[in-house]
Design a protein around this motif. Structure first.
Motif, PDB file in Angstrom:
ATOM      1  N   SER A  21       2.321   4.252 -47.672  1.00  0.00           N
ATOM      2  CA  SER A  21       3.476   3.794 -48.438  1.00  0.00           C
ATOM      3  C   SER A  21       2.996   3.016 -49.649  1.00  0.00           C
ATOM      4  O   SER A  21       1.992   2.301 -49.580  1.00  0.00           O
ATOM      5  CB  SER A  21       4.371   2.893 -47.588  1.00  0.00           C
ATOM      6  OG  SER A  21       4.870   3.570 -46.460  1.00  0.00           O
ATOM      7  N   SER A  70       6.772  11.898 -51.076  1.00  0.00           N
ATOM      8  CA  SER A  70       8.204  11.687 -51.196  1.00  0.00           C
ATOM      9  C   SER A  70       8.437  10.336 -51.845  1.00  0.00           C
ATOM     10  O   SER A  70       7.509   9.532 -51.979  1.00  0.00           O
ATOM     11  CB  SER A  70       8.891  11.768 -49.833  1.00  0.00           C
ATOM     12  OG  SER A  70       8.404  10.767 -48.966  1.00  0.00           O
ATOM     13  N   ARG A  71       9.668  10.091 -52.217  1.00  0.00           N
ATOM     14  CA  ARG A  71      10.009   8.807 -52.827  1.00  0.00           C
ATOM     15  C   ARG A  71      11.450   8.473 -52.523  1.00  0.00           C
ATOM     16  O   ARG A  71      12.238   9.355 -52.161  1.00  0.00           O
ATOM     17  CB  ARG A  71       9.764   8.834 -54.335  1.00  0.00           C
ATOM     18  CG  ARG A  71      10.640   9.815 -55.099  1.00  0.00           C
ATOM     19  CD  ARG A  71      10.221   9.882 -56.550  1.00  0.00           C
ATOM     20  NE  ARG A  71      11.006  10.854 -57.309  1.00  0.00           N
ATOM     21  CZ  ARG A  71      10.742  11.208 -58.557  1.00  0.00           C
ATOM     22  NH1 ARG A  71       9.708  10.657 -59.200  1.00  0.00           N
ATOM     23  NH2 ARG A  71      11.508  12.088 -59.167  1.00  0.00           N
ATOM     24  N   ASN A  72      11.814   7.219 -52.704  1.00  0.00           N
ATOM     25  CA  ASN A  72      13.196   6.832 -52.490  1.00  0.00           C
ATOM     26  C   ASN A  72      14.001   7.071 -53.765  1.00  0.00           C
ATOM     27  O   ASN A  72      13.452   7.366 -54.825  1.00  0.00           O
ATOM     28  CB  ASN A  72      13.290   5.389 -51.999  1.00  0.00           C
ATOM     29  CG  ASN A  72      12.844   4.367 -53.027  1.00  0.00           C
ATOM     30  OD1 ASN A  72      12.338   4.712 -54.102  1.00  0.00           O
ATOM     31  ND2 ASN A  72      13.017   3.102 -52.707  1.00  0.00           N
ATOM     32  N   SER A  73      15.313   6.914 -53.641  1.00  0.00           N
ATOM     33  CA  SER A  73      16.182   7.224 -54.784  1.00  0.00           C
ATOM     34  C   SER A  73      15.987   6.230 -55.926  1.00  0.00           C
ATOM     35  O   SER A  73      16.198   6.562 -57.089  1.00  0.00           O
ATOM     36  CB  SER A  73      17.648   7.261 -54.344  1.00  0.00           C
ATOM     37  OG  SER A  73      18.013   6.031 -53.744  1.00  0.00           O
ATOM     38  N   ARG A  75      13.213   5.100 -56.822  1.00  0.00           N
ATOM     39  CA  ARG A  75      11.898   5.424 -57.391  1.00  0.00           C
ATOM     40  C   ARG A  75      10.999   4.203 -57.461  1.00  0.00           C
ATOM     41  O   ARG A  75      10.161   4.090 -58.358  1.00  0.00           O
ATOM     42  CB  ARG A  75      12.054   6.088 -58.756  1.00  0.00           C
ATOM     43  CG  ARG A  75      12.777   7.410 -58.663  1.00  0.00           C
ATOM     44  CD  ARG A  75      13.060   8.036 -60.005  1.00  0.00           C
ATOM     45  NE  ARG A  75      11.871   8.179 -60.814  1.00  0.00           N
ATOM     46  CZ  ARG A  75      11.824   8.823 -61.968  1.00  0.00           C
ATOM     47  NH1 ARG A  75      12.906   9.409 -62.419  1.00  0.00           N
ATOM     48  NH2 ARG A  75      10.717   8.886 -62.664  1.00  0.00           N
ATOM     49  N   ARG A  77       9.592   3.171 -54.350  1.00  0.00           N
ATOM     50  CA  ARG A  77       8.803   3.364 -53.124  1.00  0.00           C
ATOM     51  C   ARG A  77       8.413   4.841 -53.083  1.00  0.00           C
ATOM     52  O   ARG A  77       9.276   5.710 -53.275  1.00  0.00           O
ATOM     53  CB  ARG A  77       9.596   3.038 -51.864  1.00  0.00           C
ATOM     54  CG  ARG A  77      10.093   1.605 -51.768  1.00  0.00           C
ATOM     55  CD  ARG A  77       9.008   0.632 -51.429  1.00  0.00           C
ATOM     56  NE  ARG A  77       9.529  -0.685 -51.118  1.00  0.00           N
ATOM     57  CZ  ARG A  77       9.815  -1.610 -52.021  1.00  0.00           C
ATOM     58  NH1 ARG A  77       9.628  -1.367 -53.318  1.00  0.00           N
ATOM     59  NH2 ARG A  77      10.286  -2.789 -51.654  1.00  0.00           N
ATOM     60  N   TRP A  78       7.161   5.093 -52.813  1.00  0.00           N
ATOM     61  CA  TRP A  78       6.768   6.468 -52.592  1.00  0.00           C
ATOM     62  C   TRP A  78       5.777   6.528 -51.458  1.00  0.00           C
ATOM     63  O   TRP A  78       5.156   5.538 -51.089  1.00  0.00           O
ATOM     64  CB  TRP A  78       6.282   7.181 -53.844  1.00  0.00           C
ATOM     65  CG  TRP A  78       5.181   6.571 -54.639  1.00  0.00           C
ATOM     66  CD1 TRP A  78       3.856   6.898 -54.616  1.00  0.00           C
ATOM     67  CD2 TRP A  78       5.296   5.560 -55.638  1.00  0.00           C
ATOM     68  NE1 TRP A  78       3.156   6.153 -55.508  1.00  0.00           N
ATOM     69  CE2 TRP A  78       4.016   5.324 -56.163  1.00  0.00           C
ATOM     70  CE3 TRP A  78       6.376   4.813 -56.145  1.00  0.00           C
ATOM     71  CZ2 TRP A  78       3.777   4.397 -57.173  1.00  0.00           C
ATOM     72  CZ3 TRP A  78       6.141   3.893 -57.143  1.00  0.00           C
ATOM     73  CH2 TRP A  78       4.851   3.691 -57.643  1.00  0.00           C
ATOM     74  N   TYR A  79       5.700   7.697 -50.865  1.00  0.00           N
ATOM     75  CA  TYR A  79       5.033   7.850 -49.593  1.00  0.00           C
ATOM     76  C   TYR A  79       4.129   9.089 -49.606  1.00  0.00           C
ATOM     77  O   TYR A  79       4.343  10.016 -50.386  1.00  0.00           O
ATOM     78  CB  TYR A  79       6.071   8.009 -48.476  1.00  0.00           C
ATOM     79  CG  TYR A  79       7.144   6.952 -48.508  1.00  0.00           C
ATOM     80  CD1 TYR A  79       8.342   7.184 -49.180  1.00  0.00           C
ATOM     81  CD2 TYR A  79       6.951   5.711 -47.905  1.00  0.00           C
ATOM     82  CE1 TYR A  79       9.323   6.204 -49.242  1.00  0.00           C
ATOM     83  CE2 TYR A  79       7.924   4.730 -47.964  1.00  0.00           C
ATOM     84  CZ  TYR A  79       9.110   4.982 -48.632  1.00  0.00           C
ATOM     85  OH  TYR A  79      10.072   4.007 -48.697  1.00  0.00           O
TER      86      TYR A  79
END
Length: 115
Positions: A21, A70-73, A75, A77-79
């Motif tokens: 993360s 992936s990332r959150n909406s 932007r 946080r990305w994983y």
């Protein structure tokens, strides 16, 4: 300014999974592209997976089909989900955020895959 902090990583046996993360703080709206890179001992740092400016995802061929970014909406946080890990995936993994005037790195997190 933008600050990046990675979490996750560790040691697993071949075939195992790990999830990395990256948490971005500060002026995260300025981030144009984000992703993950890695550096193995004695090797140069290489791109693993990244979102480029138009949202397209790129993977290095060695991880295609095994890793997923992936990332959150928001932007911020990305994983990196890493499955079917191999010993050759052993490296320090860095999250990266960039735009036209900066190119930032997290502190790095060690991933070690044993045979």
């Amino acid at each position: 300014q933008v600050h990046l902090a990675e979490s996750g990583g560790g040691s697993v046996q071949a075939g195992g999974s790990l999830r990395l993360s990256c948490a971005a703080s500060g002026r995260t709206a300025s981030i144009a592209a984000m992703g993950w890179y890695r550096q193995a001992p004695g090797e140069e740092r290489e791109m693993v997976a990244r979102f480029i400016i138009d949202g397209t995802i790129e993977y290095t061929e060695a991880v295609r089909g095994r890793f997923a970014i992936s990332r959150n909406s928001a932007r911020n946080r990305w994983y990196l989900q890493m499955n079917s890990l191999k010993p050759e995936d052993t490296a320090v993994y860095y999250c990266n955020a960039r735009n036209s005037w900066y190119n930032l790195w997290g502190q790095g997190t060690q991933v070690t895959v044993s045979p």
